[in-house]
Enzyme design. Structure first.
Site, PDB file in Angstrom:
ATOM      1  N   HIS A   1     128.539  48.731  61.677  1.00  0.00           N
ATOM      2  CA  HIS A   1     129.248  49.732  60.885  1.00  0.00           C
ATOM      3  C   HIS A   1     130.605  50.002  61.516  1.00  0.00           C
ATOM      4  O   HIS A   1     130.715  50.149  62.737  1.00  0.00           O
ATOM      5  CB  HIS A   1     128.442  51.029  60.831  1.00  0.00           C
ATOM      6  CG  HIS A   1     129.195  52.171  60.224  1.00  0.00           C
ATOM      7  ND1 HIS A   1     129.482  53.339  60.919  1.00  0.00           N
ATOM      8  CD2 HIS A   1     129.741  52.325  58.994  1.00  0.00           C
ATOM      9  CE1 HIS A   1     130.156  54.154  60.136  1.00  0.00           C
ATOM     10  NE2 HIS A   1     130.323  53.567  58.969  1.00  0.00           N
ATOM     11  N   SER A   2     131.644  50.046  60.694  1.00  0.00           N
ATOM     12  CA  SER A   2     132.997  50.364  61.149  1.00  0.00           C
ATOM     13  C   SER A   2     133.418  49.393  62.265  1.00  0.00           C
ATOM     14  O   SER A   2     133.352  48.187  62.095  1.00  0.00           O
ATOM     15  CB  SER A   2     133.046  51.828  61.593  1.00  0.00           C
ATOM     16  OG  SER A   2     134.347  52.234  61.913  1.00  0.00           O
ATOM     17  N   MET A   3     133.830  49.914  63.411  1.00  0.00           N
ATOM     18  CA  MET A   3     134.270  49.051  64.506  1.00  0.00           C
ATOM     19  C   MET A   3     133.133  48.234  65.093  1.00  0.00           C
ATOM     20  O   MET A   3     133.368  47.236  65.788  1.00  0.00           O
ATOM     21  CB  MET A   3     134.923  49.893  65.593  1.00  0.00           C
ATOM     22  CG  MET A   3     136.232  50.537  65.193  1.00  0.00           C
ATOM     23  SD  MET A   3     137.508  49.339  64.736  1.00  0.00           S
ATOM     24  CE  MET A   3     137.783  48.511  66.294  1.00  0.00           C
TER      25      MET A   3
END
Length: 921
Positions: A167-169
């Site tokens: 998720h995300s980074m």
């Protein structure tokens, strides 16, 4: 002049607020369903080797479990397929509970004990989206975690790889694994990322973040052939995710790689919703699609994830791109379960079929003769709201009006839409068939509707030119669909740039009041999987937002508004430019440029103060100086000329600071250049918005300083000199040594913040001195003495008091402009300071520290400027030279800092250091 400036910047602030409101709230409501845990979640820590635990004390690896499964896996004797979840920026390892809980519920219905072991990594909720120094450490720890997970399996055929969900980074860290020199690529064969900014960081506040992205990008682009069998699926959140725009989630890989898939969650079958940056993790519709794909990827023999890249690609296409309303195991099954029951067959001779099944279960097949339709029609369209996973349209090889001898299943081309399934067949591909067969059997007594019709390709599409972006909604492009067909395509000509935004109104009028299937309006973008769907009843009035996540890479396609309509209804489509949405798109794509132009405005404010001191020996009022910082002719014209120069002299001069090109732009470089042109055309607007932020931020600073001076006035000893808040040389040297030592041994951002607070203390002391002098002059009447000519003159004490007040006011205005400049590095380095403070229990020194290098000159120059006053500057021989520096540095800053925001500090130092020397020489 002040009133005019306030009115102008008030209007500009209104535009900024309208754009921010559209960016933050101008989207659909959250239609995601929440995922719930049926039992209490447990996170069992996995022991790591001592070397790993010593190197990464802040990180951890956990196994997710609930209820009986958590008890069975207490000893970590695992038999499932491993999945590892990676949290993103400031993300918690406990975010895995949605994925893990749904996977446990799904495993209860699986045969053979097939299940998933869902692991999660604790990255200490680090702010890696703003501080890049920890990204490499997270990557190394991820490598160690994967090896530790595989060591847990003591099976005859243990898993050889781990599936990663980032998720995300966390998704960026997952792809960074392959940059490690000792990483075995066979340990990871599938990566699914959610709202991960793969193209570029959202804000590049330190060089480590960009270096990390550059290394990952070069690895996946330069060694694409070696990584071709690694399957990566990137899912963007859509317009609800204003933290990571979906254009950044596109995978920067060479075109033509079928194992690298990028899409927006609004286009995912059976999901069709936009998610914000956090809800994409727990959105039930997307979690279900992910878990279904995982179980379809498990090999029945080994009960582990398949190693076949073609199998992985077909499963992901099935669940995330085009769902044929069939189970995956039936995709290659061409068996046709048609029963030879004469009374079940009906031949359709009309151009359209509309049939609703009765409540009683029955067999029903409709025959459509092909030979008589081939010349007049080009396509056959059919839809049904029977969403059972079964075949429903067939091609008959030898048929007649009452039966079909041999049939072939054509249902694989079915596409699932929010309200029904749709199949469009080209008659040119059906030359070997004599009839089409549509099944409308409902043996389970479930009622549904089937609608089919013959279509002509030339009558399906209606082109309409969209209004110009500067029409501000006063001009509309209308098209009326009078046909009674079931499908219509509205081709939106000249709609291909991300800064365009429209309000599309679809008004339907119908004859009769009978029940109809709802209409489905699909915004189809051919060059990127970012389709969006809107469901509407008929008759109705429906508003659709027409915006893009990516610009068109070539000149071969246009955006299509696909209308799946109800029969016997008239539809009117109206397209208008939405100026608020245009502003929202500008901020969404060019928002990082606003702080750059804010810095430009504040730098020119300081330049205006220096020019005023050089000309009259007095500092200009802060509000007037900030109001005069908007100099479009002096900034944007040289900026555009510099852009042309850098474009013509590529390789000879440093490259302009722009976002790296996407793979489509690499294939079409002329569109990559045109994509950057509109950013330069928007530069004046961005400059106005940046100057607006500078104007009102400085006004807020002045207000806060005045309020603080009122609160601290009882504690302040009245002073009548301009030296309030100054420091002795010995004190400044001691502070410089202490702050430099603190910055080198702990965190450079801490020293920068302390230096900024010291300068604010100087401003506050000047403000309190100015108040004290003003009160003294108001309370004490000036003594007058007669002159020789009879005209009274002010006494000597009055002149000295007024002169002292003016000196303090000049110094106050000067230090207000300096304080805003010194606050900028403190704001830009705040993520590093926050990261350091949250990691104090593991390490007292920030390593690596992106602020240490420039913290020393910032501290020194700040302590030099604390004692600076307008008299010293006006007497300095270097002032004429220093006063000329802000303008060229501002233009250079706007050119080379749009992506590298941390460079702003270097340009500020290029002005502040010579200014500090002016105070000495």
């Amino acid at each position: 002049m002040r009133a005019a400036a306030a009115a102008f910047y008030g209007a500009a602030l209104g535009l900024l607020l309208v754009g921010l409101r559209e960016l933050l709230t101008g989207f659909e409501e959250n239609r995601c369903s929440m995922t719930y845990m049926f039992e209490y979640p447990e996170y069992r820590r996995v022991s790591l080797p001592r070397r790993v635990a010593r190197l990464y004390p802040a990180y951890g690896l956990y196994l997710y479990g609930e209820g009986l499964y958590a008890q069975e896996t207490r000893a970590l004797k695992l038999t499932g397929a491993p999945v590892l979840f990676l949290p993103g920026n400031a993300g918690s390892y406990k975010q895995v509970r949605s994925l893990g809980s749904v996977a446990l519920r799904k495993a209860e219905n699986m045969e053979g004990g097939v299940h998933l072991n869902v692991f999660t990594v604790d990255f200490n909720e680090e702010l890696v989206a703003l501080y890049g120094g920890s990204l490499l450490q997270q990557t190394h720890f991820l490598h160690e975690s994967i090896k530790a997970i595989l060591r847990l399996y003591k099976l005859k055929t243990p898993p050889q790889s781990v599936v990663l969900v980032g998720h995300s980074m966390g998704g960026v860290v997952a792809r960074a694994l392959f940059t490690l020199p000792r990483f075995n690529p066979h340990l990871v064969s599938l990566i699914i990322t959610q709202a991960s900014p793969h193209m570029a960081p959202v804000l590049a506040l330190d060089p480590y973040l960009l270096d990390f992205y550059t290394a990952v990008r070069q690895k996946w682009v330069n060694q694409a052939a070696k990584l071709r069998n690694i399957t990566v699926l990137s899912v963007g959140g859509g317009y609800r995710d204003y933290q990571v725009r979906s254009g950044l989630t596109s995978l920067p890989c060479p075109p033509g790689d079928p194992n690298k898939l990028s899409l927006v969650v609004t286009a995912v079958p059976r999901t069709w919703v936009s998610t914000d940056h956090l809800s994409i993790v727990w959105c039930k519709e997307l979690v279900l699609a992910t878990v279904r794909a995982f179980f379809d990827l498990i090999d029945a023999q080994t009960r582990q994830f398949t190693d076949d890249p073609e199998r992985r690609r077909s499963v992901l296409n099935h669940h995330f791109i085009r769902h044929p309303v069939r189970t995956l195991r039936d995709v290659k099954d061409t068996s046709v379960p048609i029963l030879d029951v004469p009374e079940a067959w009906s031949e359709v001779n009309s151009l359209r079929l509309s049939y609703r099944t009765p409540k009683e279960g029955q067999l029903k097949y409709f025959l459509f003769a092909l030979p008589s339709r081939r010349k007049a029609y080009s396509h056959f369209y059919c839809r049904s709201n029977n969403l059972e996973m079964s075949s429903w349209v067939f091609g008959c090889l030898h048929g007649n009006a009452s039966s079909c001898g041999h049939a072939v299943d054509l249902s694989m081309g079915t596409e699932l839409l929010p309200a029904y399934k749709v199949l469009v067949l080209s008659l040119a591909d059906l030359s070997s068939f004599t009839h089409l067969v549509v099944s409308a059997s409902n043996l389970n007594s479930k009622q549904f509707t089937v609608e089919c019709e013959w279509q002509r390709e030339e009558s399906l599409t209606r082109p309409v030119s969209v209004p110009h972006v500067l029409s501000f909604g006063f001009q509309a492009s209308d098209v009326t669909v009078n046909s009674s067909g079931l499908l219509h395509n509205i081709q939106l000509l000249h709609f291909h740039q991300v800064y365009q935004a429209f309000r599309i109104s679809v008004v339907s009028h119908c004859r009769g009041t009978r029940d109809r299937l709802p209409g489905v309006y699909r915004m189809r973008v051919p060059w990127f999987r970012e389709d969006s769907f809107t469901t509407a009843s008929a008759p109705s009035v429906t508003e659709i937002s027409g915006m893009l996540h990516t610009s068109r890479p070539d000149n071969s396609s246009s955006v299509l508004l696909q209308l799946h309509t109800a029969p016997n209804c008239q539809y009117k489509v109206s397209v208008r430019t939405s100026f608020p949405k245009v502003l929202g798109q500008v901020l969404r794509f060019c928002g990082p440029l606003v702080p750059v132009y804010t810095s430009v405005a504040l730098l020119l404010t300081c330049g205006g103060q220096l020019s005023s001191i050089l000309a009259s020996g007095r500092a200009a009022d802060m509000s007037e100086a900030v109001g005069g910082a908007l100099q479009l002719h002096k900034v944007n014209l040289p900026l555009y000329l510099l852009h042309i120069l850098l474009s013509c002299c590529r390789g000879l001069l440093p490259p302009e600071d722009v976002l790296p090109p996407t793979p489509p732009d690499e294939a079409f470089p002329e569109w990559a250049e045109s994509g950057e042109e509109w950013r330069h055309l928007l530069a004046p607007l961005l400059y106005v918005l940046g100057a607006t932020v500078a104007f009102w931020a400085s006004a807020l600073l002045r207000l806060l300083v005045r309020l603080a001076s009122l609160l601290l006035a009882p504690l302040h000893r009245p002073s009548v000199s301009r030296g309030a808040g100054t420091l002795r040389l010995r004190t400044r040297l001691l502070l410089a040594v202490c702050l430099a030592a603190a910055g080198s041994t702990s965190c450079g951002a801490l020293a920068i913040a302390a230096a900024s607070l010291l300068h604010l203390n100087r401003v506050l002391r000047l403000q309190m001195t100015e108040r004290s002098l003003s009160h003294m002059l108001n309370l004490a009447p000036r003594k007058q003495k007669p002159a020789a000519n009879g005209v009274p003159e002010a006494g000597e004490r009055g002149l000295l008091s007024e002169g002292a007040l003016q000196e303090v006011r000049d110094d106050l205005q000067l230090h207000l402009s300096l304080a805003t400049l010194l606050l900028l590095p403190a704001v830009l380095s705040a993520p590093s300071l926050l990261h350091w403070s949250r990691s104090l229990r593991f390490c007292t020194r920030l390593d690596p520290d992106p602020c240490w290098l420039h913290s020393v000159p910032l501290v020194c120059v700040s302590l030099l400027l604390i004692n600076c006053n307008t008299l010293q500057l006006s007497n300095s021989r270097l002032l004429p030279v220093v006063s000329c520096l802000p303008l060229p540095l501002a233009v250079t800053m706007a050119t080379f800092s749009s992506l590298h925001l941390y460079r702003i500090v270097y340009f500020l130092l290029a002005v502040l250091v010579p200014l500090g020397v002016c105070c000495v020489l």
